[in-house]
Design a protein around this motif. Structure first.
Motif, PDB file in Angstrom:
ATOM      1  N   LEU A 176     -12.155  63.028  65.680  1.00 42.38           N
ATOM      2  CA  LEU A 176     -13.051  63.558  65.752  1.00 42.38           C
ATOM      3  C   LEU A 176     -12.249  64.707  67.633  1.00 42.38           C
ATOM      4  O   LEU A 176     -12.386  65.404  67.509  1.00 42.38           O
ATOM      5  N   ARG A 177     -11.601  63.407  68.049  1.00 42.20           N
ATOM      6  CA  ARG A 177     -11.256  64.327  69.599  1.00 42.20           C
ATOM      7  C   ARG A 177     -10.510  65.264  68.840  1.00 42.20           C
ATOM      8  O   ARG A 177     -10.591  66.411  69.999  1.00 42.20           O
ATOM      9  N   ALA A 178      -9.423  64.796  67.865  1.00 48.62           N
ATOM     10  CA  ALA A 178      -8.328  65.820  68.173  1.00 48.62           C
ATOM     11  C   ALA A 178      -9.549  67.325  67.044  1.00 48.62           C
ATOM     12  O   ALA A 178      -8.817  67.891  67.323  1.00 48.62           O
ATOM     13  N   GLN A 179     -10.518  66.876  66.560  1.00 52.21           N
ATOM     14  CA  GLN A 179     -11.131  67.846  65.678  1.00 52.21           C
ATOM     15  C   GLN A 179     -11.876  68.546  67.170  1.00 52.21           C
ATOM     16  O   GLN A 179     -11.442  70.112  66.558  1.00 52.21           O
ATOM     17  N   ARG A 180     -11.884  68.056  68.258  1.00 49.86           N
ATOM     18  CA  ARG A 180     -13.044  69.016  69.335  1.00 49.86           C
ATOM     19  C   ARG A 180     -11.766  69.583  69.620  1.00 49.86           C
ATOM     20  O   ARG A 180     -12.347  70.602  70.564  1.00 49.86           O
ATOM     21  N   ARG A 181     -10.512  69.135  69.749  1.00 50.90           N
ATOM     22  CA  ARG A 181      -9.781  69.657  71.187  1.00 50.90           C
ATOM     23  C   ARG A 181      -9.710  70.737  70.099  1.00 50.90           C
ATOM     24  O   ARG A 181      -9.506  72.640  70.856  1.00 50.90           O
ATOM     25  N   LEU A 182      -9.318  70.921  68.453  1.00 50.85           N
ATOM     26  CA  LEU A 182      -9.042  72.569  67.915  1.00 50.85           C
ATOM     27  C   LEU A 182     -10.095  73.405  68.836  1.00 50.85           C
ATOM     28  O   LEU A 182      -9.582  74.115  68.288  1.00 50.85           O
ATOM     29  N   ALA A 183     -11.496  72.505  67.982  1.00 51.88           N
ATOM     30  CA  ALA A 183     -12.734  74.085  67.962  1.00 51.88           C
ATOM     31  C   ALA A 183     -11.889  74.660  69.816  1.00 51.88           C
ATOM     32  O   ALA A 183     -12.871  75.439  69.620  1.00 51.88           O
ATOM     33  N   ASP A 184     -12.135  73.581  70.026  1.00 46.96           N
ATOM     34  CA  ASP A 184     -12.019  74.279  71.734  1.00 46.96           C
ATOM     35  C   ASP A 184     -10.789  75.700  71.948  1.00 46.96           C
ATOM     36  O   ASP A 184     -11.302  76.393  72.387  1.00 46.96           O
ATOM     37  N   GLU A 220      -3.492  73.214  62.003  1.00 46.96           N
ATOM     38  CA  GLU A 220      -3.984  72.004  61.960  1.00 46.96           C
ATOM     39  C   GLU A 220      -5.070  71.219  61.935  1.00 46.96           C
ATOM     40  O   GLU A 220      -5.548  70.051  61.398  1.00 46.96           O
ATOM     41  N   LEU A 221      -6.227  71.914  61.742  1.00 48.79           N
ATOM     42  CA  LEU A 221      -7.236  71.902  61.362  1.00 48.79           C
ATOM     43  C   LEU A 221      -7.641  71.538  60.135  1.00 48.79           C
ATOM     44  O   LEU A 221      -7.637  70.729  59.700  1.00 48.79           O
ATOM     45  N   GLU A 222      -6.597  72.158  58.759  1.00 50.72           N
ATOM     46  CA  GLU A 222      -6.227  71.396  57.790  1.00 50.72           C
ATOM     47  C   GLU A 222      -5.974  70.594  57.187  1.00 50.72           C
ATOM     48  O   GLU A 222      -6.539  69.785  56.570  1.00 50.72           O
ATOM     49  N   THR A 223      -4.806  70.002  58.316  1.00 51.44           N
ATOM     50  CA  THR A 223      -4.472  69.006  57.957  1.00 51.44           C
ATOM     51  C   THR A 223      -4.836  67.201  59.107  1.00 51.44           C
ATOM     52  O   THR A 223      -5.459  66.915  58.166  1.00 51.44           O
ATOM     53  N   LEU A 224      -5.564  67.951  59.998  1.00 53.41           N
ATOM     54  CA  LEU A 224      -6.708  67.302  60.478  1.00 53.41           C
ATOM     55  C   LEU A 224      -7.828  66.506  59.466  1.00 53.41           C
ATOM     56  O   LEU A 224      -8.254  65.557  59.420  1.00 53.41           O
ATOM     57  N   THR A 225      -8.464  67.824  58.725  1.00 55.09           N
ATOM     58  CA  THR A 225      -9.235  67.383  58.008  1.00 55.09           C
ATOM     59  C   THR A 225      -9.447  66.947  56.670  1.00 55.09           C
ATOM     60  O   THR A 225      -9.704  65.974  56.255  1.00 55.09           O
ATOM     61  N   ILE A 226      -7.592  67.593  55.789  1.00 62.74           N
ATOM     62  CA  ILE A 226      -6.875  66.351  55.304  1.00 62.74           C
ATOM     63  C   ILE A 226      -7.493  64.783  55.685  1.00 62.74           C
ATOM     64  O   ILE A 226      -7.905  64.115  55.091  1.00 62.74           O
ATOM     65  N   GLN A 227      -6.786  64.055  56.876  1.00 60.92           N
ATOM     66  CA  GLN A 227      -6.999  62.710  57.265  1.00 60.92           C
ATOM     67  C   GLN A 227      -8.389  62.323  57.450  1.00 60.92           C
ATOM     68  O   GLN A 227      -7.950  61.408  57.109  1.00 60.92           O
ATOM     69  N   ALA A 228      -8.733  63.300  57.817  1.00 58.42           N
ATOM     70  CA  ALA A 228     -10.314  62.656  58.324  1.00 58.42           C
ATOM     71  C   ALA A 228     -10.483  61.921  57.120  1.00 58.42           C
ATOM     72  O   ALA A 228     -11.421  61.254  56.623  1.00 58.42           O
ATOM     73  N   ILE A 229     -10.878  63.023  55.203  1.00 59.93           N
ATOM     74  CA  ILE A 229     -11.390  62.968  54.365  1.00 59.93           C
ATOM     75  C   ILE A 229     -10.450  61.684  53.934  1.00 59.93           C
ATOM     76  O   ILE A 229     -11.127  60.778  53.015  1.00 59.93           O
ATOM     77  N   GLN A 230      -9.639  61.445  53.908  1.00 61.74           N
ATOM     78  CA  GLN A 230      -8.515  60.812  53.569  1.00 61.74           C
ATOM     79  C   GLN A 230      -9.544  58.938  53.974  1.00 61.74           C
ATOM     80  O   GLN A 230      -9.428  58.424  53.329  1.00 61.74           O
ATOM     81  N   GLN A 231      -8.826  59.106  55.070  1.00 59.84           N
ATOM     82  CA  GLN A 231      -9.420  58.263  55.924  1.00 59.84           C
ATOM     83  C   GLN A 231     -10.920  57.874  56.238  1.00 59.84           C
ATOM     84  O   GLN A 231     -11.422  56.492  55.854  1.00 59.84           O
ATOM     85  N   ALA A 232     -11.518  58.839  55.653  1.00 60.44           N
ATOM     86  CA  ALA A 232     -13.660  58.149  55.474  1.00 60.44           C
ATOM     87  C   ALA A 232     -13.336  57.808  54.029  1.00 60.44           C
ATOM     88  O   ALA A 232     -14.953  56.949  53.632  1.00 60.44           O
TER      89      ALA A 232
END
Ligand code: ZN
Length: 112
Positions: A9-17, A95-107
């Motif tokens: 989540l923190r990484a996602q907010r950093r990317l959004a910023d 980076e956002l795509e990679t992060l999103t894949i990590q997020a759904i894999q984790q969720a």
């Protein structure tokens, strides 16, 4: 999505910023080159040749075709940050795509 890791989540907010800091983005590539013209007796055909230019060429792809436009040095100065923004945008999107894949894999508990 349920229960995303706080680290992700923190990484996602950093990317959004960082994405939010991009104002304009120009696609394509800029190359600077010296050229020959079509006149047979021109100085650009001498030995050694005195070529014309430099020409600043901005090329991009529009509907599968390469489109080229010449820029003045002043235009390049003004637009350079926007070319850099476009590169940054592509990098951040990846980076956002990679992060999103990590997020759904984790969720979803995939890959465990
Ligand atoms: Zn010439």
């Amino acid at each position: 999505m349920a229960a995303i890791d706080p680290r992700l989540l923190r990484a996602q907010r950093r990317l959004a910023d960082q994405l939010g800091q991009i104002d304009w983005a120009l696609p394509g590539n800029v190359t600077t080159r010296m050229m020959r013209c079509g006149k047979p007796a021109c100085r650009c055909r001498h030995d050694p040749p005195k070529l014309h230019g430099p020409y600043i060429q901005w090329t991009r792809t529009v509907e599968g075709k390469t489109v080229t436009k010449l820029l003045t040095p002043d235009q390049l100065d003004r637009y350079q940050p926007w070319f850099e923004n476009a590169r940054r945008l592509r990098q951040l999107a990846a980076e956002l795509e990679t992060l999103t894949i990590q997020a759904i894999q984790q969720a979803e508990g995939w890959g465990r």
